[in-house]
Design a protein around this motif. Sequence first.
Motif, PDB file in Angstrom:
ATOM      1  N   ASP A  36     -39.974 -28.137 -51.148  1.00  0.00           N
ATOM      2  CA  ASP A  36     -40.271 -26.769 -50.719  1.00  0.00           C
ATOM      3  C   ASP A  36     -39.007 -26.031 -50.289  1.00  0.00           C
ATOM      4  N   ARG A  37     -38.177 -26.674 -49.482  1.00  0.00           N
ATOM      5  CA  ARG A  37     -36.946 -26.027 -48.994  1.00  0.00           C
ATOM      6  C   ARG A  37     -35.972 -25.752 -50.133  1.00  0.00           C
ATOM      7  N   LEU A  38     -35.831 -26.690 -51.048  1.00  0.00           N
ATOM      8  CA  LEU A  38     -34.921 -26.491 -52.185  1.00  0.00           C
ATOM      9  C   LEU A  38     -35.398 -25.343 -53.065  1.00  0.00           C
ATOM     10  N   GLU A  39     -36.696 -25.273 -53.316  1.00  0.00           N
ATOM     11  CA  GLU A  39     -37.231 -24.163 -54.105  1.00  0.00           C
ATOM     12  C   GLU A  39     -37.021 -22.844 -53.370  1.00  0.00           C
ATOM     13  N   HIS A  40     -37.251 -22.838 -52.055  1.00  0.00           N
ATOM     14  CA  HIS A  40     -37.043 -21.629 -51.261  1.00  0.00           C
ATOM     15  C   HIS A  40     -35.585 -21.175 -51.315  1.00  0.00           C
ATOM     16  N   GLN A  41     -34.669 -22.124 -51.239  1.00  0.00           N
ATOM     17  CA  GLN A  41     -33.235 -21.815 -51.272  1.00  0.00           C
ATOM     18  C   GLN A  41     -32.720 -21.585 -52.691  1.00  0.00           C
ATOM     19  N   GLN A  42     -33.584 -21.817 -53.674  1.00  0.00           N
ATOM     20  CA  GLN A  42     -33.229 -21.692 -55.090  1.00  0.00           C
ATOM     21  C   GLN A  42     -32.068 -22.624 -55.447  1.00  0.00           C
ATOM     22  N   THR A  43     -32.129 -23.819 -54.886  1.00  0.00           N
ATOM     23  CA  THR A  43     -31.132 -24.850 -55.182  1.00  0.00           C
ATOM     24  C   THR A  43     -31.697 -25.757 -56.258  1.00  0.00           C
TER      25      THR A  43
ATOM     26  N   PHE B 144     -32.487 -28.999 -58.463  1.00  0.00           N
ATOM     27  CA  PHE B 144     -32.573 -30.384 -58.002  1.00  0.00           C
ATOM     28  C   PHE B 144     -33.213 -31.279 -59.057  1.00  0.00           C
ATOM     29  N   VAL B 145     -32.975 -32.573 -58.884  1.00  0.00           N
ATOM     30  CA  VAL B 145     -33.684 -33.603 -59.633  1.00  0.00           C
ATOM     31  C   VAL B 145     -34.427 -34.446 -58.606  1.00  0.00           C
TER      32      VAL B 145
ATOM     33  N   ALA C 163     -47.429 -34.843 -60.675  1.00  0.00           N
ATOM     34  CA  ALA C 163     -48.571 -34.052 -60.218  1.00  0.00           C
ATOM     35  C   ALA C 163     -48.646 -34.039 -58.694  1.00  0.00           C
ATOM     36  N   ALA C 164     -48.434 -35.180 -58.055  1.00  0.00           N
ATOM     37  CA  ALA C 164     -48.509 -35.265 -56.590  1.00  0.00           C
ATOM     38  C   ALA C 164     -47.432 -34.410 -55.928  1.00  0.00           C
ATOM     39  N   LEU C 165     -46.275 -34.302 -56.568  1.00  0.00           N
ATOM     40  CA  LEU C 165     -45.183 -33.493 -56.019  1.00  0.00           C
ATOM     41  C   LEU C 165     -45.221 -32.051 -56.516  1.00  0.00           C
ATOM     42  N   ASP C 166     -46.154 -31.758 -57.430  1.00  0.00           N
ATOM     43  CA  ASP C 166     -46.301 -30.421 -58.010  1.00  0.00           C
ATOM     44  C   ASP C 166     -44.970 -29.944 -58.602  1.00  0.00           C
ATOM     45  N   LEU C 167     -44.337 -30.832 -59.380  1.00  0.00           N
ATOM     46  CA  LEU C 167     -43.038 -30.518 -59.972  1.00  0.00           C
ATOM     47  C   LEU C 167     -43.177 -29.659 -61.214  1.00  0.00           C
ATOM     48  N   ASP C 168     -42.300 -28.697 -61.353  1.00  0.00           N
ATOM     49  CA  ASP C 168     -42.229 -27.941 -62.591  1.00  0.00           C
ATOM     50  C   ASP C 168     -41.829 -28.893 -63.711  1.00  0.00           C
ATOM     51  N   ALA C 169     -42.241 -28.571 -64.916  1.00  0.00           N
ATOM     52  CA  ALA C 169     -41.977 -29.446 -66.068  1.00  0.00           C
ATOM     53  C   ALA C 169     -40.488 -29.642 -66.326  1.00  0.00           C
ATOM     54  N   ASP C 170     -39.658 -28.670 -65.945  1.00  0.00           N
ATOM     55  CA  ASP C 170     -38.223 -28.772 -66.241  1.00  0.00           C
ATOM     56  C   ASP C 170     -37.435 -29.562 -65.187  1.00  0.00           C
ATOM     57  N   VAL C 171     -38.091 -29.985 -64.094  1.00  0.00           N
ATOM     58  CA  VAL C 171     -37.402 -30.767 -63.064  1.00  0.00           C
ATOM     59  C   VAL C 171     -37.384 -32.233 -63.491  1.00  0.00           C
ATOM     60  N   PRO C 172     -36.186 -32.798 -63.698  1.00  0.00           N
ATOM     61  CA  PRO C 172     -36.111 -34.209 -64.100  1.00  0.00           C
ATOM     62  C   PRO C 172     -36.672 -35.140 -63.024  1.00  0.00           C
ATOM     63  N   LEU C 173     -37.390 -36.163 -63.472  1.00  0.00           N
ATOM     64  CA  LEU C 173     -37.926 -37.207 -62.601  1.00  0.00           C
ATOM     65  C   LEU C 173     -37.428 -38.528 -63.152  1.00  0.00           C
TER      66      LEU C 173
END
Length: 193
Positions: A118-125, A127-128, A146-156
């Motif tokens: 949440d903080r990284l998305e808010h700061q527009q930083t 991340f992986v 799904a549990a982390l509600d990650l956008d498809a482009d965020v590497p996991l």
Amino acid sequence: MAATARLGLKVVIVGGFGVGKTTMVRAVSEIRPLDTEATMTSLGLGIDDPSGVPAKSTTTVAFDFGRITIDAEHVLYLFGAPGQERFWFLWDRLFTGALGAIVLVDPTRITDSWYAIDRLEHQQTPFVVTCNIFGPTRHDDDRLRAALDLDADVPLIECDARSRDSGKRVLIALVEHLRAAGPRAAPTRESTR
């Protein structure tokens, strides 16, 4: 550090309490890392929740710092953020000027990672997300995403925070993600509040 070094690049490692941030900084840093580990005492009872990591006896109270020389001109600075909620106020300051971030996740305590994302998305930083494999526990990528509600482009990706090679692969994945995303606008004063 070489006198020719002219560009410092900052990466922040965040995640919940006891997920392995300090361990990762120690594993990949070329220097003896600066850490702010303090012994956990009874004063933290009721404030910190060590139930997910019962063998943990120390905790980061400010940040960890390590360094990797990339080449003669570029140096990577690693900052490991403290994981307990009472130190979250430091995170936004640690994110300032960061090229990107690594969110370290314990697959048995996924909810501990929500605030970091949440903080990284808010700061527009950018991340992986990396799932630290502590032993026999494995995760299902789709369920974790799904549990982390990650956008498809965020590497996991998976890693072992204790392994230098594994940590380096995570850093390479972050750089590749940043490169694929292209240039981003510098944060405004308003976005850093």
